[in-house]
Design a protein around this motif. Structure first.
Motif, mmCIF file in Angstrom:
data_model
loop_
_atom_site.group_PDB
_atom_site.id
_atom_site.type_symbol
_atom_site.label_atom_id
_atom_site.label_comp_id
_atom_site.label_asym_id
_atom_site.label_seq_id
_atom_site.Cartn_x
_atom_site.Cartn_y
_atom_site.Cartn_z
ATOM 1 N N GLN A 69 27.525 24.470 34.528
ATOM 2 C CA GLN A 69 28.814 24.077 34.576
ATOM 3 C C GLN A 69 29.792 24.828 33.466
ATOM 4 N N ALA A 70 29.204 24.881 32.388
ATOM 5 C CA ALA A 70 29.943 25.524 31.294
ATOM 6 C C ALA A 70 30.351 26.917 31.688
ATOM 7 N N ILE A 71 29.412 27.632 32.239
ATOM 8 C CA ILE A 71 29.679 29.024 32.917
ATOM 9 C C ILE A 71 30.844 28.860 33.909
ATOM 10 N N ILE A 72 30.866 28.116 34.831
ATOM 11 C CA ILE A 72 31.807 27.833 35.810
ATOM 12 C C ILE A 72 33.291 27.497 35.158
ATOM 13 N N ASP A 73 33.328 26.492 34.201
ATOM 14 C CA ASP A 73 34.484 26.246 33.749
ATOM 15 C C ASP A 73 35.144 27.278 32.653
ATOM 16 N N THR A 74 34.315 27.975 31.939
ATOM 17 C CA THR A 74 34.722 29.242 31.128
ATOM 18 C C THR A 74 35.034 30.371 31.727
ATOM 19 N N GLN A 75 34.373 30.758 32.657
ATOM 20 C CA GLN A 75 34.445 32.155 33.446
ATOM 21 C C GLN A 75 35.764 31.970 34.406
ATOM 22 N N ASN A 76 35.849 30.710 35.050
ATOM 23 C CA ASN A 76 37.100 30.731 35.710
ATOM 24 C C ASN A 76 38.562 30.856 34.990
ATOM 25 N N ILE A 77 38.310 30.016 33.902
ATOM 26 C CA ILE A 77 39.387 30.341 32.954
ATOM 27 C C ILE A 77 39.556 31.772 32.449
ATOM 28 N N GLU A 78 38.395 32.413 32.109
ATOM 29 C CA GLU A 78 38.642 33.930 31.881
ATOM 30 C C GLU A 78 39.139 34.723 33.056
ATOM 31 N N ILE A 79 38.756 34.642 34.050
ATOM 32 C CA ILE A 79 39.301 35.178 35.469
ATOM 33 C C ILE A 79 40.912 35.141 35.388
ATOM 34 N N GLU A 80 41.333 33.869 35.319
ATOM 35 C CA GLU A 80 42.772 33.697 35.394
ATOM 36 C C GLU A 80 43.363 34.585 34.237
ATOM 37 N N THR A 81 42.854 34.474 32.935
ATOM 38 C CA THR A 81 43.513 35.456 31.849
ATOM 39 C C THR A 81 43.496 36.797 32.303
ATOM 40 N N MET A 82 42.316 37.347 33.036
ATOM 41 C CA MET A 82 42.062 38.823 33.380
ATOM 42 C C MET A 82 43.073 39.068 34.329
ATOM 43 N N ARG A 83 43.564 38.211 35.273
ATOM 44 C CA ARG A 83 44.505 38.331 36.181
ATOM 45 C C ARG A 83 45.805 38.599 35.497
ATOM 46 N N GLU A 84 45.999 37.604 34.783
ATOM 47 C CA GLU A 84 47.352 37.487 34.138
ATOM 48 C C GLU A 84 47.588 38.913 33.452
ATOM 49 N N ILE A 85 46.682 39.301 32.569
ATOM 50 C CA ILE A 85 46.762 40.708 31.814
ATOM 51 C C ILE A 85 47.118 41.770 32.805
ATOM 52 N N LEU A 86 46.067 41.882 33.847
ATOM 53 C CA LEU A 86 46.437 42.875 34.772
ATOM 54 C C LEU A 86 47.589 43.164 35.300
ATOM 55 N N GLN A 87 48.252 41.920 35.434
ATOM 56 C CA GLN A 87 49.666 42.097 36.193
ATOM 57 C C GLN A 87 50.570 42.802 35.046
ATOM 58 N N SER A 88 50.384 42.684 33.813
ATOM 59 C CA SER A 88 51.161 43.157 32.912
ATOM 60 C C SER A 88 50.898 44.570 32.225
ATOM 61 N N LEU A 89 49.666 45.137 32.735
ATOM 62 C CA LEU A 89 49.553 46.203 32.070
ATOM 63 C C LEU A 89 50.361 47.520 32.505
#
Length: 198
Positions: free
Chosen positions: A178-198
């Motif tokens: 459950q911790a992996i699900i919670d943490t990595q879903n947040i990281e996925i959203e962060t990575m998508r945001e960074i990608l949009q601004s690269l």
């Protein structure tokens, strides 16, 4: 006397069925000597064992991907921070998962980040070609490639972890999933945001 016997025999049969239903042996096994299915204990079931044995090499590859990007110059600072966070989170989980396997009497999971079978699997693991492309990339292209690959990698981990949450019985393994699900879903959203601004 005969009437009493008729009640006793079904009672014995019912008790036998209840005891058989309480067996902790793997459902997949048709023979007590079978070693084709993972053994289970009172503390774990086959889903817990599979989760631990698959998540270790999966995490190892994420650490390897992070090491590759951290060794490069000209990487977006946000990507560097993310890679450092991934390493810091996943190495302790690797150790904990192997500790669980040991406590269950199971073999330690492979620490080879390329060890998993990719044939038709949905685990998000990178191929050797993917890893080579990341290694060869530089600057913004390396940052972009890392983020794109790690999103897929994280999505695979979330999928694997959800199976554990749905099917596992060991409280520590389920909590980690459950911790992996919670943490990595947040990281996925962060990575998508960074990608949009690269």
């Amino acid at each position: 006397m005969k009437l009493r016997t008729l009640f006793v025999i079904p009672g014995i049969l019912a008790a036998g069925l209840v005891l058989a239903g309480c067996s902790t042996g793997p459902v997949e096994s048709t023979s007590p000597q079978s070693t084709t299915a993972p053994s289970v204990t009172e503390d774990s079931n086959s889903a817990d064992v599979m989760f631990a044995q698959m998540m270790v090499p999966h995490h190892v590859q994420a650490v390897e991907m992070s090491d590759v990007i951290l060794a490069k110059d000209g990487i977006d600072p946000r990507v560097i921070t993310l890679a450092e966070e991934i390493k810091a989170a996943q190495q302790p989980e690797i150790d904990a998962l192997n500790g669980m396997l040991k406590s269950w009497g199971m073999p330690q999971a492979s620490t080879d980040g390329m060890a998993m079978d990719h044939g038709g699997s949905m685990d998000g693991m990178m191929t050797e070609e993917d890893m080579a492309a990341l290694d060869a990339a530089t600057g913004t292209e390396a940052s972009r490639r890392f983020l794109e690959q790690m999103i897929v990698h994280h999505e695979g981990a979330v999928e694997m972890a959800q199976i554990e949450v749905d099917s596992g019985t060991n409280p520590d393994a389920v909590a980690m999933a459950q911790a992996i699900i919670d943490t990595q879903n947040i990281e996925i959203e962060t990575m998508r945001e960074i990608l949009q601004s690269l």
